[in-house]
Write a protein that holds these residues in place. Structure first.
Motif, PDB file in Angstrom:
ATOM      1  N   ARG A  40       0.704  -1.280  -0.238  1.00  0.00           N
ATOM      2  CA  ARG A  40       0.056  -0.072   0.113  1.00  0.00           C
ATOM      3  C   ARG A  40       0.945   1.309   0.007  1.00  0.00           C
ATOM      4  N   GLU A  41       1.948   1.255   0.886  1.00  0.00           N
ATOM      5  CA  GLU A  41       2.919   2.286   0.875  1.00  0.00           C
ATOM      6  C   GLU A  41       3.689   2.370  -0.509  1.00  0.00           C
ATOM      7  N   ARG A  42       3.933   1.344  -1.269  1.00  0.00           N
ATOM      8  CA  ARG A  42       4.556   1.573  -2.503  1.00  0.00           C
ATOM      9  C   ARG A  42       3.605   2.503  -3.285  1.00  0.00           C
ATOM     10  N   LYS A  43       2.384   1.780  -3.449  1.00  0.00           N
ATOM     11  CA  LYS A  43       1.206   2.282  -4.446  1.00  0.00           C
ATOM     12  C   LYS A  43       0.915   3.947  -4.160  1.00  0.00           C
TER      13      LYS A  43
ATOM     14  N   PRO B 296      -6.035  15.639 -20.158  1.00  0.00           N
ATOM     15  CA  PRO B 296      -5.062  14.556 -20.083  1.00  0.00           C
ATOM     16  C   PRO B 296      -4.593  14.418 -18.427  1.00  0.00           C
ATOM     17  N   ASP B 297      -4.418  13.373 -17.739  1.00  0.00           N
ATOM     18  CA  ASP B 297      -4.125  13.058 -16.502  1.00  0.00           C
ATOM     19  C   ASP B 297      -3.043  11.742 -16.656  1.00  0.00           C
ATOM     20  N   LYS B 298      -2.708  11.385 -15.373  1.00  0.00           N
ATOM     21  CA  LYS B 298      -1.524  10.373 -15.109  1.00  0.00           C
ATOM     22  C   LYS B 298      -1.984   9.033 -15.786  1.00  0.00           C
ATOM     23  N   LEU B 299      -3.405   8.693 -15.920  1.00  0.00           N
ATOM     24  CA  LEU B 299      -3.658   7.594 -16.296  1.00  0.00           C
ATOM     25  C   LEU B 299      -4.060   7.381 -17.592  1.00  0.00           C
ATOM     26  N   HIS B 300      -4.239   8.714 -18.501  1.00  0.00           N
ATOM     27  CA  HIS B 300      -4.504   8.953 -19.960  1.00  0.00           C
ATOM     28  C   HIS B 300      -3.677  10.014 -20.287  1.00  0.00           C
ATOM     29  N   PRO B 301      -2.417   9.974 -20.443  1.00  0.00           N
ATOM     30  CA  PRO B 301      -1.543  10.941 -20.611  1.00  0.00           C
ATOM     31  C   PRO B 301      -1.693  11.724 -22.121  1.00  0.00           C
ATOM     32  N   TYR B 302      -2.494  10.992 -22.966  1.00  0.00           N
ATOM     33  CA  TYR B 302      -2.727  11.567 -24.431  1.00  0.00           C
ATOM     34  C   TYR B 302      -4.159  12.165 -24.259  1.00  0.00           C
ATOM     35  N   GLY B 303      -4.962  12.110 -23.143  1.00  0.00           N
ATOM     36  CA  GLY B 303      -6.270  12.697 -23.241  1.00  0.00           C
ATOM     37  C   GLY B 303      -7.472  11.583 -23.553  1.00  0.00           C
TER      38      GLY B 303
ATOM     39  N   ASN C  27       5.602  13.992 -11.469  1.00  0.00           N
ATOM     40  CA  ASN C  27       5.982  14.179 -12.855  1.00  0.00           C
ATOM     41  C   ASN C  27       5.198  14.920 -13.975  1.00  0.00           C
ATOM     42  N   VAL C  28       3.992  14.633 -13.719  1.00  0.00           N
ATOM     43  CA  VAL C  28       3.118  15.619 -14.773  1.00  0.00           C
ATOM     44  C   VAL C  28       3.182  17.028 -14.391  1.00  0.00           C
TER      45      VAL C  28
ATOM     46  N   GLU D 225       1.956   6.680  -6.975  1.00  0.00           N
ATOM     47  CA  GLU D 225       0.801   7.636  -7.420  1.00  0.00           C
ATOM     48  C   GLU D 225       1.538   9.274  -7.156  1.00  0.00           C
ATOM     49  N   THR D 226       1.969   9.393  -6.005  1.00  0.00           N
ATOM     50  CA  THR D 226       2.413  11.012  -5.718  1.00  0.00           C
ATOM     51  C   THR D 226       3.720  11.137  -6.689  1.00  0.00           C
TER      52      THR D 226
END
Length: 565
Positions: free
Chosen positions: A184-187, A291-298, A197-198, A191-192
């Protein structure tokens, strides 16, 4: 006679003695001594062979063969002990060799072979960096663990300090409580890191735009093209929803009044169009997400997804129900009521459907002219899937109204329900054809399709016209949805022109003075390293400049990947 008899007795025992020693000493070899009677002493006989030596002796006095004393005076048979006389007279130690062989056999039986099918991680070592990254440990957490040094995989590097993996895992459980808590801490940290990075990427892009003189104005100019297209698509879809909902209501009342199969087909047709265009509206709203971290191309591909679902709905609901109702009318014909009001409803539907058709056609003509392609090619490629669906549905609706009016007119003229049922089948077939075309175009777009060759050549020409570019290779341009193009190419840059561009920004007199002060190889290496790094940074800036030039001339290009050869 006594001596001869004793020798015969010894010879009789020769076989058993040989057999016994053959079992004990299979590997013992010695010089062969043939069987003979010793002439030196008539009272003894020595029988020798390659395996054993038998000594037979009797007493000095003559004893009859049948006397019992002869048996008692005969010495027992025993193997000779080895001596150190040499190779020809030595005999190996039977007991020692046999014991050593038996011990060796016992050890071989107890040894277990390696089982490669079993997992074995007790001998796995990991370096300190991996222990801290994978198990989120601090350097102080590793101080009390067992450690050792291993040869570094990098040449001419000091040995690595490594830890047993099982010890590190046990320490991680002590720190985090359990492996689940560690996961859980890894996840959470992953995400952070993605969010950071974004944000860093957005800041870098903004700084590059400002450095190139574009800033927010360049981005707004590129977004204006997409916003204008999206507004036109929404206008077409929303107007189609309102008109088709009204047509569905009037057609449903007319079908309930007349019971016409063709009117039922038109009612289902309008209902399917209303539902499908509502799905298109949902897809249009979803495609505007950033666009977000899950869908970088929108999310621009959602328009194709919603259009595909719309085509499936037309095929299974519109085509299926209308064809089924027409077949049931042919199998079980019934009398139909007067169709007077139905013709008025069809006339009003023809006007409304024609109006939405003209709106959709105007939007497509505008976009096709902007992209310098024909209307048919624009529709065939599905550049704007939402408007395409509305256009095709309105074309099918206008043709369906004409078919329904013709079939009902024939049924009224001949007073027969058969033309009306045939009209329902024709409308169903029309819906099936339109649905198939919509499914095909949107499926091809979702799989990934290149842009037109002419447009791709225009983009490549922009790159080749730059002074720093020698040639362009391996060009790939894909429409990602909503005419969001991703352009990729490999560029062969002119190193001489790049160097001249770098020198134009430098003080050449200062560089000359700096080069004249070079005395050693170390000074030369430092001089070249400094200017070499600056040239590489300049190359990155030039790549950004070329990408900006391409986006300015072709606003539909949203993602550019240029690789340096």
């Amino acid at each position: 006679m006594w001596a001869l008899g004793s020798c015969r007795a010894a010879a009789a025992m020769r076989y058993s003695c040989l057999t016994c020693h053959e079992r004990q000493l299979s590997s013992w070899t010695s010089s062969f001594v043939p069987f003979r009677i010793c002439p030196s002493s008539p009272s003894s006989c020595i029988v020798s062979s390659s395996r054993c030596l038998i000594r037979c002796a009797s007493s000095e006095t003559s004893t009859p063969p049948g006397d019992s004393k002869s048996a008692s005076t005969t010495q027992p048979i025993a193997p000779l002990k080895p001596s150190a006389a040499g190779p020809t007279g030595s005999v190996p130690a039977v007991d020692a060799a046999t014991t050593a062989k038996s011990k060796l056999d016992g050890k071989r039986k107890r040894r277990l072979p390696i089982d490669y099918s079993q997992e074995y991680t007790d001998n796995v070592y990991i370096p300190a960096v991996r222990a801290m990254n994978d198990y989120l440990l601090k350097p102080t957490d590793l101080d009390k663990l067992r450690k050792t040094t291993k040869r570094s995989p990098v040449t001419d590097s000091p040995p690595l300090t490594v830890f047993l993996k099982k010890d590190v895992e046990q320490r991680a459980i002590e720190v985090w409580g359990s492996m689940d808590a560690l996961q859980r801490e890894r996840k959470k940290r992953r995400e952070t890191e993605l969010e950071r990075n974004v944000q860093v990427s957005n800041v870098k892009r903004l700084l590059r735009d400002i450095a190139r003189g574009e800033g927010d104005s360049g981005r707004e100019e590129r977004d204006a093209y997409q916003d204008d297209q999206l507004k036109g698509s929404k206008r077409v879809v929303y107007s189609a929803i309102a008109i088709n909902a009204a047509n569905f209501s009037f057609k449903a009342l007319a079908w309930l009044y007349t019971g016409s199969h063709s009117m039922f087909a038109e009612t289902i047709h309008s209902f399917a169009d209303t539902c499908n265009q509502a799905i298109l509206a949902v897809g249009l709203m979803g495609s505007t997400k950033k666009p977000d971290k899950l869908h970088p191309y929108g999310y621009s591909s959602l328009r194709y997804v919603s259009s595909l679902v719309s085509g499936l709905g037309i095929f299974f609901f519109g085509f299926g129900l209308t064809v089924y109702h027409g077949i049931m009318g042919l199998l079980h014909p019934t009398a139909i009521a007067p169709l007077y009001w139905a013709f008025f409803v069809l006339g009003g539907s023809l006007l409304s459907e024609g109006g939405t058709l003209m709106v959709a056609l105007g939007q497509i003509r505008k976009e096709a002219r902007r992209q310098n392609v024909s209307i048919w090619n624009y529709v065939l490629r599905g550049q704007d899937p939402s408007v395409n669906v509305v256009l095709l549905e309105d074309i099918a609706a206008v043709l369906g109204v004409a078919i329904a009016a013709t079939s009902m007119g024939l049924s009224t003229y001949y007073n027969s329900p058969l033309p009306d049922c045939i009209g329902s089948l024709c409308i169903g077939t029309l819906l099936g054809a339109v649905a198939s075309f919509i499914i095909y175009t949107n499926t091809v777009a979702l799989v990934g399709r290149s842009i037109p060759i002419a447009l791709q050549q225009q983009m490549t020409q922009v790159l080749e016209s730059d002074v720093l570019v020698r040639s362009v290779y391996d060009v790939k341009a894909i429409d990602m949805g909503g005419l969001n193009v991703r352009y990729k190419a490999e560029i062969d840059f002119d190193g001489r022109q790049l160097t001249r561009s770098y020198l134009d920004k430098q003080d050449l007199e200062m560089m000359l003075e700096e080069s004249q002060n070079l005395k050693t190889i170390e000074d030369l290496e430092g001089f070249m390293s400094k200017h070499g790094e600056n040239i590489v940074d300049l190359l990155g800036s030039e790549v950004d400049r070329i990408e900006a030039s391409l986006r300015k001339k072709h606003p539909e290009v949203r993602h550019v990947d240029l690789e340096v050869l």
